[in-house]
Design a protein around this motif. Structure first.
Motif, PDB file in Angstrom:
ATOM      1  N   VAL A  57       4.157 -12.621  -6.858  1.00  0.00           N
ATOM      2  CA  VAL A  57       4.492 -12.366  -5.456  1.00  0.00           C
ATOM      3  C   VAL A  57       3.820 -11.063  -5.054  1.00  0.00           C
ATOM      4  CG1 VAL A  57       6.338 -11.957  -3.805  1.00  0.00           C
ATOM      5  CG2 VAL A  57       6.749 -13.467  -5.747  1.00  0.00           C
ATOM      6  N   ALA A  58       2.751 -11.174  -4.290  1.00  0.00           N
ATOM      7  CA  ALA A  58       2.054  -9.968  -3.831  1.00  0.00           C
ATOM      8  C   ALA A  58       2.766  -9.437  -2.592  1.00  0.00           C
ATOM      9  CB  ALA A  58       0.602 -10.274  -3.529  1.00  0.00           C
ATOM     10  N   PRO A  59       3.357  -8.241  -2.681  1.00  0.00           N
ATOM     11  CA  PRO A  59       4.066  -7.712  -1.508  1.00  0.00           C
ATOM     12  C   PRO A  59       3.077  -7.320  -0.415  1.00  0.00           C
ATOM     13  CG  PRO A  59       4.012  -6.067  -3.252  1.00  0.00           C
ATOM     14  CD  PRO A  59       3.401  -7.318  -3.817  1.00  0.00           C
ATOM     15  N   PRO A  60       3.495  -7.443   0.835  1.00  0.00           N
ATOM     16  CA  PRO A  60       2.619  -6.982   1.917  1.00  0.00           C
ATOM     17  C   PRO A  60       2.486  -5.464   1.861  1.00  0.00           C
ATOM     18  CG  PRO A  60       4.780  -7.619   2.760  1.00  0.00           C
ATOM     19  CD  PRO A  60       4.756  -7.994   1.310  1.00  0.00           C
ATOM     20  N   ASP A  61       1.437  -4.952   2.461  1.00  0.00           N
ATOM     21  CA  ASP A  61       1.177  -3.510   2.416  1.00  0.00           C
ATOM     22  C   ASP A  61       2.338  -2.686   2.969  1.00  0.00           C
ATOM     23  OD1 ASP A  61      -1.285  -3.956   1.264  1.00  0.00           O
ATOM     24  OD2 ASP A  61      -2.366  -3.919   3.178  1.00  0.00           O
ATOM     25  N   TRP A  62       3.007  -3.183   3.988  1.00  0.00           N
ATOM     26  CA  TRP A  62       4.091  -2.426   4.600  1.00  0.00           C
ATOM     27  C   TRP A  62       5.308  -2.310   3.688  1.00  0.00           C
ATOM     28  CZ3 TRP A  62       8.438  -5.288   4.872  1.00  0.00           C
ATOM     29  CH2 TRP A  62       8.310  -6.677   4.976  1.00  0.00           C
ATOM     30  N   ALA A  63       5.425  -3.192   2.686  1.00  0.00           N
ATOM     31  CA  ALA A  63       6.584  -3.157   1.783  1.00  0.00           C
ATOM     32  C   ALA A  63       6.661  -1.831   1.035  1.00  0.00           C
ATOM     33  CB  ALA A  63       6.532  -4.315   0.798  1.00  0.00           C
ATOM     34  N   TRP A  64       5.493  -1.275   0.668  1.00  0.00           N
ATOM     35  CA  TRP A  64       5.488   0.000  -0.067  1.00  0.00           C
ATOM     36  C   TRP A  64       6.007   1.133   0.811  1.00  0.00           C
ATOM     37  CZ3 TRP A  64       5.475  -1.296  -4.762  1.00  0.00           C
ATOM     38  CH2 TRP A  64       4.700  -2.355  -5.220  1.00  0.00           C
ATOM     39  N   VAL A  65       5.718   1.053   2.102  1.00  0.00           N
ATOM     40  CA  VAL A  65       6.239   2.065   3.035  1.00  0.00           C
ATOM     41  C   VAL A  65       7.754   1.939   3.136  1.00  0.00           C
ATOM     42  CG1 VAL A  65       6.175   2.898   5.407  1.00  0.00           C
ATOM     43  CG2 VAL A  65       4.060   2.132   4.295  1.00  0.00           C
ATOM     44  N   VAL A  66       8.262   0.713   3.159  1.00  0.00           N
ATOM     45  CA  VAL A  66       9.717   0.492   3.206  1.00  0.00           C
ATOM     46  C   VAL A  66      10.362   1.065   1.956  1.00  0.00           C
ATOM     47  CG1 VAL A  66      11.539  -1.263   3.210  1.00  0.00           C
ATOM     48  CG2 VAL A  66       9.559  -1.506   4.726  1.00  0.00           C
ATOM     49  N   LEU A 104       4.309   5.221  -2.861  1.00  0.00           N
ATOM     50  CA  LEU A 104       3.153   5.780  -2.153  1.00  0.00           C
ATOM     51  C   LEU A 104       1.862   5.550  -2.929  1.00  0.00           C
ATOM     52  CD1 LEU A 104       4.668   9.117  -0.792  1.00  0.00           C
ATOM     53  CD2 LEU A 104       4.226   6.968   0.462  1.00  0.00           C
ATOM     54  N   THR A 105       1.954   5.614  -4.250  1.00  0.00           N
ATOM     55  CA  THR A 105       0.775   5.347  -5.089  1.00  0.00           C
ATOM     56  C   THR A 105       0.331   3.899  -4.919  1.00  0.00           C
ATOM     57  OG1 THR A 105       1.441   7.020  -6.691  1.00  0.00           O
ATOM     58  CG2 THR A 105      -0.108   5.364  -7.447  1.00  0.00           C
ATOM     59  N   MET A 106       1.304   2.984  -4.934  1.00  0.00           N
ATOM     60  CA  MET A 106       0.964   1.577  -4.779  1.00  0.00           C
ATOM     61  C   MET A 106       0.456   1.285  -3.361  1.00  0.00           C
ATOM     62  SD  MET A 106       1.315   0.634  -7.775  1.00  0.00           S
ATOM     63  CE  MET A 106       0.970  -1.095  -7.598  1.00  0.00           C
ATOM     64  N   ALA A 107       0.998   1.971  -2.368  1.00  0.00           N
ATOM     65  CA  ALA A 107       0.520   1.794  -0.995  1.00  0.00           C
ATOM     66  C   ALA A 107      -0.924   2.253  -0.875  1.00  0.00           C
ATOM     67  CB  ALA A 107       1.396   2.577  -0.018  1.00  0.00           C
ATOM     68  N   GLY A 108      -1.301   3.217  -1.721  1.00  0.00           N
ATOM     69  CA  GLY A 108      -2.666   3.731  -1.700  1.00  0.00           C
ATOM     70  C   GLY A 108      -3.645   2.858  -2.447  1.00  0.00           C
ATOM     71  N   GLY A 109      -3.197   1.749  -3.013  1.00  0.00           N
ATOM     72  CA  GLY A 109      -4.130   0.837  -3.660  1.00  0.00           C
ATOM     73  C   GLY A 109      -3.933   0.676  -5.142  1.00  0.00           C
ATOM     74  N   GLY A 110      -2.772   1.038  -5.675  1.00  0.00           N
ATOM     75  CA  GLY A 110      -2.491   0.804  -7.086  1.00  0.00           C
ATOM     76  C   GLY A 110      -3.424   1.574  -7.977  1.00  0.00           C
ATOM     77  N   ALA A 111      -4.154   0.852  -8.826  1.00  0.00           N
ATOM     78  CA  ALA A 111      -5.024   1.501  -9.800  1.00  0.00           C
ATOM     79  C   ALA A 111      -6.106   2.321  -9.122  1.00  0.00           C
ATOM     80  CB  ALA A 111      -5.643   0.447 -10.715  1.00  0.00           C
ATOM     81  N   GLY A 112      -6.560   1.871  -7.956  1.00  0.00           N
ATOM     82  CA  GLY A 112      -7.561   2.640  -7.227  1.00  0.00           C
ATOM     83  C   GLY A 112      -7.018   3.940  -6.693  1.00  0.00           C
ATOM     84  N   ALA A 113      -5.702   4.027  -6.603  1.00  0.00           N
ATOM     85  CA  ALA A 113      -5.088   5.248  -6.104  1.00  0.00           C
ATOM     86  C   ALA A 113      -5.157   6.371  -7.119  1.00  0.00           C
ATOM     87  CB  ALA A 113      -3.632   4.991  -5.724  1.00  0.00           C
ATOM     88  N   HIS A 114      -5.479   6.054  -8.373  1.00  0.00           N
ATOM     89  CA  HIS A 114      -5.621   7.115  -9.373  1.00  0.00           C
ATOM     90  C   HIS A 114      -6.681   8.123  -8.936  1.00  0.00           C
ATOM     91  CE1 HIS A 114      -2.851   5.948 -12.431  1.00  0.00           C
ATOM     92  NE2 HIS A 114      -3.338   4.724 -12.481  1.00  0.00           N
ATOM     93  N   LEU A 194       6.075   3.733 -14.836  1.00  0.00           N
ATOM     94  CA  LEU A 194       5.186   4.888 -14.642  1.00  0.00           C
ATOM     95  C   LEU A 194       3.873   4.722 -15.409  1.00  0.00           C
ATOM     96  CD1 LEU A 194       7.838   7.714 -14.776  1.00  0.00           C
ATOM     97  CD2 LEU A 194       6.292   7.269 -12.859  1.00  0.00           C
ATOM     98  N   VAL A 195       3.947   4.098 -16.583  1.00  0.00           N
ATOM     99  CA  VAL A 195       2.719   3.855 -17.352  1.00  0.00           C
ATOM    100  C   VAL A 195       1.778   2.949 -16.563  1.00  0.00           C
ATOM    101  CG1 VAL A 195       1.838   2.681 -19.421  1.00  0.00           C
ATOM    102  CG2 VAL A 195       3.716   4.306 -19.618  1.00  0.00           C
ATOM    103  N   GLY A 196       2.363   2.038 -15.776  1.00  0.00           N
ATOM    104  CA  GLY A 196       1.545   1.108 -14.996  1.00  0.00           C
ATOM    105  C   GLY A 196       1.029   1.668 -13.683  1.00  0.00           C
ATOM    106  N   VAL A 197       1.459   2.874 -13.305  1.00  0.00           N
ATOM    107  CA  VAL A 197       1.012   3.450 -12.026  1.00  0.00           C
ATOM    108  C   VAL A 197      -0.415   3.916 -12.145  1.00  0.00           C
ATOM    109  CG1 VAL A 197       1.331   5.363 -10.429  1.00  0.00           C
ATOM    110  CG2 VAL A 197       3.286   4.101 -11.224  1.00  0.00           C
TER     111      VAL A 197
END
Length: 197
Positions: A57-66, A104-114, A194-197
């Motif tokens: 289930v891929a959450p919509p982008d706004w879900a991370w803001v919620v 916020l990290t996931m809202a920024g693109g997950g692994a790309g947010a690193h 946290l390891v997966g962030v």
């Protein structure tokens, strides 16, 4: 959060069970302990939702803001309680802030947010905030888990289903040892997330 689907679903199950136990525990405790159980239930269910494998289930982008808003509000509540209460509210504050950070990290693109938060400082390739949270939860799990270890051998005969450290069979499920085990489980789940962030 980015791992194989099976481990993700196991993490979801662990968090749901922990959240459900904490919610059920609110019926048998009062005052500050009841508020702590409610905070832990929110954390358990929030972690369960956040840990659902994205492949399923891929959450919509706004879900991370919620998520960030909900746990930001929980952080303010924990801060308010910590200013006039016990040290366990500080743990709830750290947990809520960790959830905001992950959202916020996931809202920024997950692994790309690193790359984005890597600019804020890194510890050997691990973003600084992630490293600090990993260190905190490692110590928390070890210290809390150590409290579950019996102090010594039991004295006297042990017999029947009522024998045990907290009394009868019914009270075993509501005893302080189960609450500690629940906290250790959620601490381990937070480490995995946290390891997966």
């Amino acid at each position: 959060m980015h791992g194989p689907a099976m481990s993700g679903w196991l993490l979801v199950a662990l968090c749901v069970v922990a959240g459900a136990y904490c919610l059920a525990r609110t019926r048998s405790v009062r005052g500050a302990e009841r508020r702590a159980a409610l905070d832990e239930a929110l954390m358990g269910f929030g972690m369960a939702v956040m840990a659902v494998p994205a492949a399923a289930v891929a959450p919509p982008d706004w879900a991370w803001v919620v998520y960030a808003v909900v746990f930001g509000a929980a952080s303010l509540r924990a801060l308010w309680s910590a200013l006039g209460g016990t040290g366990h509210h500080l743990h709830h504050l750290v947990g809520s802030l960790a959830m905001v950070y992950m959202a916020l990290t996931m809202a920024g693109g997950g692994a790309g947010a690193h790359a984005a938060h890597g600019a804020h400082g890194t510890a050997g390739g691990v973003p600084l905030v992630t490293g600090l949270l990993l260190a905190y939860y490692t110590v928390y799990v070890l210290v809390t888990g150590a409290r579950l270890v019996p102090a010594g051998p039991a004295v006297g005969p042990v017999s029947g289903p009522a024998a045990g450290p907290v009394g009868g069979a019914g009270s075993r499920w509501a005893g302080p040892e189960v609450a500690l085990a629940c906290r250790v489980s959620m601490g381990l789940a937070m480490l995995a997330m946290l390891v997966g962030v």
